[in-house]
Design a protein around this motif. Structure first.
Motif, PDB file in Angstrom:
ATOM      1  N   ASP A 167      -4.446  -4.801  -7.925  1.00 47.08           N
ATOM      2  CA  ASP A 167      -3.925  -4.028  -9.054  1.00 47.08           C
ATOM      3  C   ASP A 167      -5.031  -3.268  -9.780  1.00 47.08           C
ATOM      4  OD1 ASP A 167      -1.347  -4.840  -8.537  1.00 47.08           O
ATOM      5  OD2 ASP A 167      -1.343  -6.446 -10.038  1.00 47.08           O
ATOM      6  N   SER A 168      -6.240  -3.850  -9.819  1.00 46.53           N
ATOM      7  CA  SER A 168      -7.369  -3.173 -10.473  1.00 46.53           C
ATOM      8  C   SER A 168      -7.790  -1.940  -9.684  1.00 46.53           C
ATOM      9  CB  SER A 168      -8.554  -4.131 -10.605  1.00 46.53           C
ATOM     10  OG  SER A 168      -8.228  -5.232 -11.435  1.00 46.53           O
ATOM     11  N   ILE A 169      -7.716  -2.033  -8.370  1.00 48.13           N
ATOM     12  CA  ILE A 169      -8.051  -0.885  -7.516  1.00 48.13           C
ATOM     13  C   ILE A 169      -7.057   0.244  -7.752  1.00 48.13           C
ATOM     14  CG2 ILE A 169      -8.146  -0.101  -5.114  1.00 48.13           C
ATOM     15  CD1 ILE A 169      -9.226  -2.915  -4.409  1.00 48.13           C
ATOM     16  N   LYS A 170      -5.772  -0.100  -7.757  1.00 51.04           N
ATOM     17  CA  LYS A 170      -4.739   0.919  -7.994  1.00 51.04           C
ATOM     18  C   LYS A 170      -4.901   1.549  -9.378  1.00 51.04           C
ATOM     19  CE  LYS A 170      -1.128  -1.158  -5.084  1.00 51.04           C
ATOM     20  NZ  LYS A 170       0.224  -1.781  -5.089  1.00 51.04           N
ATOM     21  N   GLU A 171      -5.176   0.719 -10.367  1.00 53.02           N
ATOM     22  CA  GLU A 171      -5.301   1.214 -11.745  1.00 53.02           C
ATOM     23  C   GLU A 171      -6.504   2.135 -11.891  1.00 53.02           C
ATOM     24  OE1 GLU A 171      -3.768   1.830 -15.371  1.00 53.02           O
ATOM     25  OE2 GLU A 171      -2.879   0.512 -13.851  1.00 53.02           O
ATOM     26  N   ALA A 172      -7.616   1.795 -11.219  1.00 48.40           N
ATOM     27  CA  ALA A 172      -8.819   2.629 -11.301  1.00 48.40           C
ATOM     28  C   ALA A 172      -8.557   4.016 -10.720  1.00 48.40           C
ATOM     29  CB  ALA A 172      -9.966   1.957 -10.557  1.00 48.40           C
ATOM     30  N   ILE A 173      -7.838   4.071  -9.616  1.00 45.12           N
ATOM     31  CA  ILE A 173      -7.528   5.364  -8.990  1.00 45.12           C
ATOM     32  C   ILE A 173      -6.539   6.145  -9.839  1.00 45.12           C
ATOM     33  CG2 ILE A 173      -6.507   6.463  -6.956  1.00 45.12           C
ATOM     34  CD1 ILE A 173      -7.634   4.096  -5.305  1.00 45.12           C
ATOM     35  N   LYS A 174      -5.559   5.444 -10.398  1.00 46.85           N
ATOM     36  CA  LYS A 174      -4.590   6.133 -11.257  1.00 46.85           C
ATOM     37  C   LYS A 174      -5.255   6.676 -12.517  1.00 46.85           C
ATOM     38  CE  LYS A 174      -0.095   5.733 -13.496  1.00 46.85           C
ATOM     39  NZ  LYS A 174       1.100   4.897 -13.762  1.00 46.85           N
ATOM     40  N   ALA A 176      -8.236   7.720 -12.820  1.00 47.95           N
ATOM     41  CA  ALA A 176      -9.088   8.868 -12.492  1.00 47.95           C
ATOM     42  C   ALA A 176      -8.299  10.095 -12.062  1.00 47.95           C
ATOM     43  CB  ALA A 176     -10.080   8.473 -11.394  1.00 47.95           C
ATOM     44  N   THR A 177      -7.192   9.879 -11.360  1.00 49.87           N
ATOM     45  CA  THR A 177      -6.438  11.006 -10.780  1.00 49.87           C
ATOM     46  C   THR A 177      -5.153  11.326 -11.532  1.00 49.87           C
ATOM     47  OG1 THR A 177      -5.133   9.605  -9.272  1.00 49.87           O
ATOM     48  CG2 THR A 177      -7.306  10.375  -8.497  1.00 49.87           C
ATOM     49  N   GLY A 178      -4.647  10.336 -12.265  1.00 45.38           N
ATOM     50  CA  GLY A 178      -3.384  10.519 -12.968  1.00 45.38           C
ATOM     51  C   GLY A 178      -2.168  10.091 -12.173  1.00 45.38           C
ATOM     52  N   PHE A 179      -2.386   9.603 -10.927  1.00 43.71           N
ATOM     53  CA  PHE A 179      -1.255   9.278 -10.066  1.00 43.71           C
ATOM     54  C   PHE A 179      -1.476   7.940  -9.349  1.00 43.71           C
ATOM     55  CE2 PHE A 179      -1.528  13.883 -10.427  1.00 43.71           C
ATOM     56  CZ  PHE A 179      -0.255  14.159 -10.919  1.00 43.71           C
ATOM     57  N   THR A 180      -0.364   7.236  -9.128  1.00 44.57           N
ATOM     58  CA  THR A 180      -0.414   5.916  -8.494  1.00 44.57           C
ATOM     59  C   THR A 180      -0.619   6.056  -6.993  1.00 44.57           C
ATOM     60  OG1 THR A 180       1.131   5.090 -10.151  1.00 44.57           O
ATOM     61  CG2 THR A 180       0.826   3.749  -8.164  1.00 44.57           C
ATOM     62  N   PRO A 181      -1.627   5.380  -6.434  1.00 39.62           N
ATOM     63  CA  PRO A 181      -1.852   5.453  -4.995  1.00 39.62           C
ATOM     64  C   PRO A 181      -1.099   4.361  -4.241  1.00 39.62           C
ATOM     65  CG  PRO A 181      -3.619   4.201  -5.987  1.00 39.62           C
ATOM     66  CD  PRO A 181      -2.683   4.603  -7.118  1.00 39.62           C
ATOM     67  N   GLY A 182      -0.957   4.562  -2.954  1.00 42.40           N
ATOM     68  CA  GLY A 182      -0.533   3.491  -2.060  1.00 42.40           C
ATOM     69  C   GLY A 182      -1.769   2.943  -1.366  1.00 42.40           C
ATOM     70  N   ILE A 183      -1.848   1.653  -1.198  1.00 41.97           N
ATOM     71  CA  ILE A 183      -3.021   1.019  -0.589  1.00 41.97           C
ATOM     72  C   ILE A 183      -2.620   0.320   0.712  1.00 41.97           C
ATOM     73  CG2 ILE A 183      -4.912  -0.634  -0.881  1.00 41.97           C
ATOM     74  CD1 ILE A 183      -5.100   1.681  -2.834  1.00 41.97           C
ATOM     75  N   GLU A 184      -3.394   0.561   1.745  1.00 39.88           N
ATOM     76  CA  GLU A 184      -3.213  -0.154   3.014  1.00 39.88           C
ATOM     77  C   GLU A 184      -4.448  -1.009   3.266  1.00 39.88           C
ATOM     78  OE1 GLU A 184      -2.537   0.608   7.816  1.00 39.88           O
ATOM     79  OE2 GLU A 184      -2.764   2.309   6.452  1.00 39.88           O
ATOM     80  N   CYS A 185      -4.241  -2.247   3.683  1.00 39.94           N
ATOM     81  CA  CYS A 185      -5.343  -3.143   4.003  1.00 39.94           C
ATOM     82  C   CYS A 185      -5.353  -3.448   5.496  1.00 39.94           C
ATOM     83  CB  CYS A 185      -5.211  -4.453   3.216  1.00 39.94           C
ATOM     84  SG  CYS A 185      -5.246  -4.220   1.420  1.00 39.94           S
ATOM     85  N   ASN A 186      -6.503  -3.851   5.995  1.00 38.23           N
ATOM     86  CA  ASN A 186      -6.576  -4.413   7.336  1.00 38.23           C
ATOM     87  C   ASN A 186      -7.250  -5.781   7.245  1.00 38.23           C
ATOM     88  OD1 ASN A 186      -9.269  -3.766   7.022  1.00 38.23           O
ATOM     89  ND2 ASN A 186      -9.397  -2.416   8.803  1.00 38.23           N
ATOM     90  N   ILE A 187      -7.371  -6.428   8.366  1.00 38.41           N
ATOM     91  CA  ILE A 187      -7.882  -7.806   8.400  1.00 38.41           C
ATOM     92  C   ILE A 187      -9.146  -7.848   9.256  1.00 38.41           C
ATOM     93  CG2 ILE A 187      -7.356 -10.200   9.013  1.00 38.41           C
ATOM     94  CD1 ILE A 187      -5.589  -9.129   6.796  1.00 38.41           C
ATOM     95  N   CYS A 220      -0.915  -6.083   1.517  1.00 38.23           N
ATOM     96  CA  CYS A 220      -2.272  -6.430   1.107  1.00 38.23           C
ATOM     97  C   CYS A 220      -2.214  -7.762   0.367  1.00 38.23           C
ATOM     98  CB  CYS A 220      -2.860  -5.393   0.163  1.00 38.23           C
ATOM     99  SG  CYS A 220      -3.320  -3.828   0.937  1.00 38.23           S
ATOM    100  N   ALA A 221      -3.309  -8.478   0.399  1.00 42.79           N
ATOM    101  CA  ALA A 221      -3.409  -9.677  -0.431  1.00 42.79           C
ATOM    102  C   ALA A 221      -3.594  -9.250  -1.885  1.00 42.79           C
ATOM    103  CB  ALA A 221      -4.593 -10.523   0.038  1.00 42.79           C
ATOM    104  N   SER A 222      -3.437 -10.186  -2.814  1.00 42.61           N
ATOM    105  CA  SER A 222      -3.602  -9.844  -4.225  1.00 42.61           C
ATOM    106  C   SER A 222      -5.065  -9.530  -4.548  1.00 42.61           C
ATOM    107  CB  SER A 222      -3.107 -10.991  -5.113  1.00 42.61           C
ATOM    108  OG  SER A 222      -3.799 -12.177  -4.821  1.00 42.61           O
ATOM    109  N   LYS A 223      -5.972 -10.105  -3.773  1.00 45.09           N
ATOM    110  CA  LYS A 223      -7.410  -9.767  -3.877  1.00 45.09           C
ATOM    111  C   LYS A 223      -7.870  -9.270  -2.520  1.00 45.09           C
ATOM    112  CE  LYS A 223      -9.142 -12.795  -7.578  1.00 45.09           C
ATOM    113  NZ  LYS A 223      -9.814 -11.736  -8.324  1.00 45.09           N
ATOM    114  N   VAL A 224      -8.581  -8.146  -2.517  1.00 45.50           N
ATOM    115  CA  VAL A 224      -9.022  -7.563  -1.251  1.00 45.50           C
ATOM    116  C   VAL A 224     -10.525  -7.324  -1.279  1.00 45.50           C
ATOM    117  CG1 VAL A 224      -6.801  -6.466  -0.827  1.00 45.50           C
ATOM    118  CG2 VAL A 224      -8.543  -5.204  -2.037  1.00 45.50           C
ATOM    119  N   GLN A 225     -11.112  -7.408  -0.108  1.00 47.40           N
ATOM    120  CA  GLN A 225     -12.545  -7.208   0.012  1.00 47.40           C
ATOM    121  C   GLN A 225     -12.860  -5.710   0.147  1.00 47.40           C
ATOM    122  OE1 GLN A 225     -14.442  -8.643   3.643  1.00 47.40           O
ATOM    123  NE2 GLN A 225     -16.173  -9.407   2.464  1.00 47.40           N
TER     124      GLN A 225
END
Length: 229
Positions: A167-174, A176-187, A220-225
Motif C-alpha cells: 500500500d505504501s508503494i501504491k500511495e507513493a506513486i499516486k 507523485a503522479t496523481g493516479f493509482t497504479p496497478g502493481i504486479e509482483c513476481n517470486i 502480491c503479498a502485503s509486503k514486497v521486496q
C-alpha cells in the motif's frame, strides 16, 4: 468481362480489409503503460541477459504501451503487414536503449523486443497521430513524466533488497503522479514476493495519465521486496 469483374471484386475486398484494420486499430478504451523493475526480472529462475550496449541503469524500464478495453479485453496483432521499420525510429534508438531495454536472452540490441511490442500492441493504436515513431515517442515521454524511481525514493522506498508495504508503494506513486497504479509482483528463488511491474493508465491519445477504468488483477503479498539491480 469476367476478368474485369474479378478485378473489381478484389479491389473491393482490399478496401474492406483496409478499413476493417483501421476500425480494429481504433477500437480500445485506454492504454496500459507498463514499466518493469530490472532487478526483479533478473532475480528469478528465468534467464537474464544484459543488452549489447551493457548493463542498463538501475531504473524502471518500459515494457509496453498496450491498448486496453474497460471490460478487460484487448486488441492485438491488428496489422501483421505493418512491421516495425528501424529507420522510422532511428532518432529514438539511444533513448529506447536506455529507457526500453531488453533483458531477455540472448543479448540483443533491443530491436526485436520493440518490434514485438509494436506488432502486437502498437498496430492496434495506429492513427494519424500515432504512427511507429509516435508510438515509441509517446512511451518515452510517459516514462519521463511518471519518474517512478524518484517517486518511490522520495517516499523512502529504495531498491535495497528490503521489504515494503504494498500500500505504501501504491500511495507513493499516486502522490507523485496523481493516479493509482496497478502493481504486479513476481517470486524469486527464495519465494519472496517482489515488486516487478507497474501499470498506469493513459488516455487514447497516449499522452495523459488517467485513473484506471480497470486495474489489472495481479497478486502480491502485503509486503514486497524491492531488489537491488
Amino acid at each position: 468481362m469476367k476478368m474485369k469483374l474479378t478485378f473489381s471484386i478484389l479491389i473491393k475486398l482490399a478496401i474492406l480489409q483496409y478499413f476493417s484494420v483501421l476500425c480494429i486499430a481504433e477500437d480500445f478504451d485506454f492504454f496500459y503503460f507498463v514499466q518493469q523493475w530490472p532487478g526483479s526480472y533478473c532475480d528469478t529462475k528465468h534467464s537474464c541477459c544484459y543488452p549489447r550496449t551493457g548493463k542498463p541503469d538501475a531504473d524502471f524500464g518500459i515494457h509496453g504501451l498496450w491498448p486496453q478495453n474497460e471490460d478487460g479485453s484487448y486488441p492485438q496483432n491488428c496489422n501483421r503487414d505493418n512491421a516495425l521499420d528501424e529507420d522510422q525510429i532511428s532518432d529514438l534508438t539511444s533513448s529506447l536503449q536506455k529507457d526500453w531495454p531488453s533483458l531477455s536472452c540472448p543479448s540483443s540490441t533491443g530491436f526485436r523486443f520493440w518490434s514485438h511490442e509494436w506488432e502486437k500492441h502498437g498496430t492496434c493504436a495506429e492513427s494519424e497521430e500515432i504512427d511507429q515513431h509516435g508510438y515509441f515517442e509517446a512511451a518515452l515521454k510517459l516514462k519521463e513524466k511518471a519518474n517512478l524511481l524518484q517517486a518511490l525514493n522520495n517516499a523512502g522506498i529504495k531498491p535495497d533488497d528490503e521489504f515494503y508495504d504494498l500500500d505504501s508503494i501504491k500511495e507513493a506513486i499516486k502522490d507523485a503522479t496523481g493516479f493509482t497504479p496497478g502493481i504486479e509482483c513476481n517470486i524469486d528463488a527464495s519465494r519472496n514476493s517482489q515488486l516487478y511491474q507497474v501499470f498506469m493508465c493513459v488516455d487514447i491519445s497516449g499522452s495523459e495519465f488517467i485513473e484506471c477504468p480497470e486495474l489489472p488483477k495481479r497478486r502480491c503479498a502485503s509486503k514486497v521486496q524491492f531488489p537491488k539491480f
